[in-house]
Design an enzyme around this catalytic site. Structure first.
Site, PDB file in Angstrom:
ATOM      1  N   ARG A   5       0.870  -1.188   0.000  1.00 43.56           N
ATOM      2  CA  ARG A   5       0.000   0.000   0.000  1.00 43.56           C
ATOM      3  C   ARG A   5       0.897   1.225   0.000  1.00 43.56           C
ATOM      4  NH1 ARG A   5      -3.427  -2.573  -1.633  1.00 43.56           N
ATOM      5  NH2 ARG A   5      -5.450  -3.109  -0.771  1.00 43.56           N
ATOM      6  N   ASP A  28       4.659  -0.517  -6.953  1.00 52.56           N
ATOM      7  CA  ASP A  28       3.403  -0.834  -7.644  1.00 52.56           C
ATOM      8  C   ASP A  28       2.263  -0.021  -7.037  1.00 52.56           C
ATOM      9  OD1 ASP A  28       1.889  -2.314  -9.547  1.00 52.56           O
ATOM     10  OD2 ASP A  28       1.110  -3.591  -7.933  1.00 52.56           O
ATOM     11  N   GLU A  45      -2.282   7.330  -5.356  1.00 52.95           N
ATOM     12  CA  GLU A  45      -3.071   6.477  -6.239  1.00 52.95           C
ATOM     13  C   GLU A  45      -4.536   6.869  -6.362  1.00 52.95           C
ATOM     14  OE1 GLU A  45      -3.086   1.857  -6.245  1.00 52.95           O
ATOM     15  OE2 GLU A  45      -1.465   2.589  -5.018  1.00 52.95           O
ATOM     16  N   HIS A  78      -0.391  -0.386  -9.938  1.00 50.58           N
ATOM     17  CA  HIS A  78      -1.138  -1.335  -9.101  1.00 50.58           C
ATOM     18  C   HIS A  78      -1.592  -2.561  -9.911  1.00 50.58           C
ATOM     19  CE1 HIS A  78      -3.479  -1.482  -5.092  1.00 50.58           C
ATOM     20  NE2 HIS A  78      -3.141  -2.692  -5.491  1.00 50.58           N
TER      21      HIS A  78
HETATM   22  P1  NAD Z   1      -1.710 -11.125   4.982  1.00 53.92           P
HETATM   23  O1  NAD Z   1      -2.758 -10.629   5.916  1.00 53.92           O
HETATM   24  O2  NAD Z   1      -1.699 -12.567   4.596  1.00 53.92           O
HETATM   25  O3  NAD Z   1      -0.249 -10.768   5.551  1.00 53.92           O
HETATM   26  C1  NAD Z   1       0.074  -9.547   6.154  1.00 53.92           C
HETATM   27  C2  NAD Z   1       1.214  -9.795   7.130  1.00 53.92           C
HETATM   28  O4  NAD Z   1       1.641  -8.526   7.662  1.00 53.92           O
HETATM   29  C3  NAD Z   1       0.807 -10.656   8.334  1.00 53.92           C
HETATM   30  O5  NAD Z   1       1.727 -11.706   8.532  1.00 53.92           O
HETATM   31  C4  NAD Z   1       0.827  -9.679   9.503  1.00 53.92           C
HETATM   32  O6  NAD Z   1       1.186 -10.276  10.759  1.00 53.92           O
HETATM   33  C5  NAD Z   1       1.909  -8.718   9.032  1.00 53.92           C
HETATM   34  N1  NAD Z   1       1.913  -7.482   9.795  1.00 53.92           N
HETATM   35  C6  NAD Z   1       0.883  -6.857  10.428  1.00 53.92           C
HETATM   36  N2  NAD Z   1       1.309  -5.778  11.065  1.00 53.92           N
HETATM   37  C7  NAD Z   1       2.631  -5.693  10.849  1.00 53.92           C
HETATM   38  C8  NAD Z   1       3.636  -4.779  11.280  1.00 53.92           C
HETATM   39  N3  NAD Z   1       3.349  -3.733  12.047  1.00 53.92           N
HETATM   40  N4  NAD Z   1       4.897  -5.006  10.854  1.00 53.92           N
HETATM   41  C9  NAD Z   1       5.213  -6.064  10.082  1.00 53.92           C
HETATM   42  N5  NAD Z   1       4.303  -6.960   9.660  1.00 53.92           N
HETATM   43  C10 NAD Z   1       3.025  -6.780  10.032  1.00 53.92           C
HETATM   44  O7  NAD Z   1      -1.834 -10.198   3.693  1.00 53.92           O
HETATM   45  P2  NAD Z   1      -1.355 -10.536   2.208  1.00 53.92           P
HETATM   46  O8  NAD Z   1      -2.453 -11.233   1.475  1.00 53.92           O
HETATM   47  O9  NAD Z   1       0.001 -11.135   2.242  1.00 53.92           O
HETATM   48  O10 NAD Z   1      -1.289  -9.062   1.591  1.00 53.92           O
HETATM   49  C11 NAD Z   1      -0.317  -8.122   2.041  1.00 53.92           C
HETATM   50  C12 NAD Z   1      -0.644  -6.770   1.442  1.00 53.92           C
HETATM   51  O11 NAD Z   1      -0.480  -6.803   0.015  1.00 53.92           O
HETATM   52  C13 NAD Z   1      -2.117  -6.345   1.613  1.00 53.92           C
HETATM   53  O12 NAD Z   1      -2.308  -5.700   2.845  1.00 53.92           O
HETATM   54  C14 NAD Z   1      -2.332  -5.404   0.461  1.00 53.92           C
HETATM   55  O13 NAD Z   1      -2.065  -4.102   0.927  1.00 53.92           O
HETATM   56  C15 NAD Z   1      -1.278  -5.789  -0.567  1.00 53.92           C
HETATM   57  N6  NAD Z   1      -1.833  -6.273  -1.847  1.00 53.92           N
HETATM   58  C16 NAD Z   1      -1.376  -5.710  -3.002  1.00 53.92           C
HETATM   59  C17 NAD Z   1      -1.851  -6.142  -4.237  1.00 53.92           C
HETATM   60  C18 NAD Z   1      -1.351  -5.543  -5.529  1.00 53.92           C
HETATM   61  O14 NAD Z   1      -1.977  -5.757  -6.573  1.00 53.92           O
HETATM   62  N7  NAD Z   1      -0.244  -4.820  -5.526  1.00 53.92           N
HETATM   63  C19 NAD Z   1      -2.803  -7.182  -4.291  1.00 53.92           C
HETATM   64  C20 NAD Z   1      -3.232  -7.759  -3.090  1.00 53.92           C
HETATM   65  C21 NAD Z   1      -2.745  -7.309  -1.868  1.00 53.92           C
END
Ligand code: NAD
Length: 333
Positions: A236, A260, A265, A297
């Site tokens: 994000r 990305d 955005e 994105h």
């Molecule tokens: P997820 O919930 O499986 O994993 C997120 C991880 O972050 C978890 O392990 C959590 O414990 C950790 N976390 C929480 N707080 C934290 C902190 N303060 N410091 C470090 N780690 C912390 O989520 P995911 O499915 O792996 O997705 C991750 C991110 O990817 C989403 O939040 C979204 O913003 C982004 N995303 C981007 C796209 C894209 O097209 N670019 C698509 C989908 C998701």
């Protein structure tokens, strides 16, 4: 069930129609509109049972008032995020909200690695140079990822996929997360954030945007990084404080930056390309640096991920029709 599908792109229609056919979901019909869901377009939902919307839709109080008035009781989000919905109002009207919490984490992780590689080896520059008949190598020097250290911040679904990819490159993988992912214990070492910042040659962000992660990359954390680091953000935009990133780039901290996602955005900076907006745009400023690569994105944008999104969204509709509870229900509070 009749679903009105908002903000339709040709690829959405294709993946949803293909999935309807492949799965034989004959109880569902979908009508597609290019309009996004907002207070001006909510009335189009008259005569439908459900609407399908996206993270970009405006699903605030006004929109929900109209959807309720038109008899809509199911909101199908074809994405993971739902911070664009007024949950209190949806609860008040008994509108059920279902989403797609996860779909092909590899799609995003592979894009993160693509950004890291492209910015390391200056592929965008190389591509343009060769097209201009310039076959010299000046400005294209990169470094091997093999035996370097990858620092992964956030090791959920996508971060874990990125850890596996980095291991495949022969990198040492270290990670920072508030929880440890058991599936990675054989090859990932969890370290404090400070150590990750100081030891990594490639840093990739995979944590969600929350109060605790807002601007986690700022001038203080940037100063702790190695000179010549590569930073990738596919998570994000607001995880990175853009003004500080620009300061870091000016300090020559980064060999490359691959983004990305970026803070502006949602402001349609590049849709409304007026000089005034571009002049004040931090994203436009970022693009002026030769070692920054930005994509729009597109991390999630693979055939497999779109197929998974369509399948889960349609299964959510079927669960709703069958009166089944689902882990994909968005709970208020
Ligand atoms: P997820 O919930 O499986 O994993 C997120 C991880 O972050 C978890 O392990 C959590 O414990 C950790 N976390 C929480 N707080 C934290 C902190 N303060 N410091 C470090 N780690 C912390 O989520 P995911 O499915 O792996 O997705 C991750 C991110 O990817 C989403 O939040 C979204 O913003 C982004 N995303 C981007 C796209 C894209 O097209 N670019 C698509 C989908 C998701």
């Amino acid at each position: 069930m009749k679903i009105l599908f908002y903000d339709t792109k040709s690829y959405d229609k294709e993946s949803f129609e293909d999935t309807l056919k492949a799965k034989g979901f004959t109880d569902i019909t979908i009508e597609y509109t290019k309009s996004d869901l907002d207070p001006r377009t909510a009335a189009l939902a008259e005569g439908f049972d459900a609407v399908c919307a996206f993270v970009s839709s405006d699903i605030g109080t006004q929109t929900l008032d109209i959807l309720h008035e038109k008899g809509i009781s199911l909101l199908l989000m074809r994405c993971a995020g739902f911070n664009n919905i007024d949950l209190d109002t949806a609860t008040k009207y008994g509108i059920r909200i279902m989403r797609v919490p996860g779909y092909s984490p590899e799609a995003v992780a592979e894009h993160a690695m693509a950004l890291a590689l492209a910015s390391n080896r200056r592929l965008y520059k190389a591509y343009n140079k060769v097209r201009e008949n310039d076959f010299s190598l000046s400005g294209l020097m990169g470094f091997n990822f093999y035996e370097k250290t990858a620092g992964i911040i956030g090791t959920g679904k996508i971060g874990a996929a990125m850890c596996r990819i980095c291991r495949g490159f022969g990198m040492k993988v270290i990670a920072y997360d508030v929880y440890q992912n058991e599936s990675l214990k054989d090859f990932v070492e969890y370290v404090p954030l400070e150590k990750l910042l100081s030891d990594s040659d490639v840093i990739s962000l995979h944590c969600p945007l929350m109060d605790s992660t807002y601007h986690i990359i700022n001038i203080d954390t940037i100063r702790q990084m190695k000179d010549g680091v590569i930073l990738v953000n596919t998570s994000r935009g607001a995880l990175v404080k853009t003004d500080d990133l620009i300061e870091g780039i000016r300090m020559h901290k980064f060999a490359g930056v691959g983004l990305d996602v970026y803070e502006e955005e949602t402001n349609n900076v590049f849709e409304d390309r007026s000089d005034e907006i571009l002049e004040h745009s931090t994203t436009a400023r970022l693009l002026s640096f030769p070692n920054v690569m930005i994509t729009s994105h597109q991390g999630f944008f693979t055939r497999e991920a779109l197929g998974a999104i369509a399948e889960t969204t349609l299964q959510n509709a079927l669960d709703y029709m069958a009166g089944k509870e689902s882990p994909n229900d968005v709970k208020n509070g």
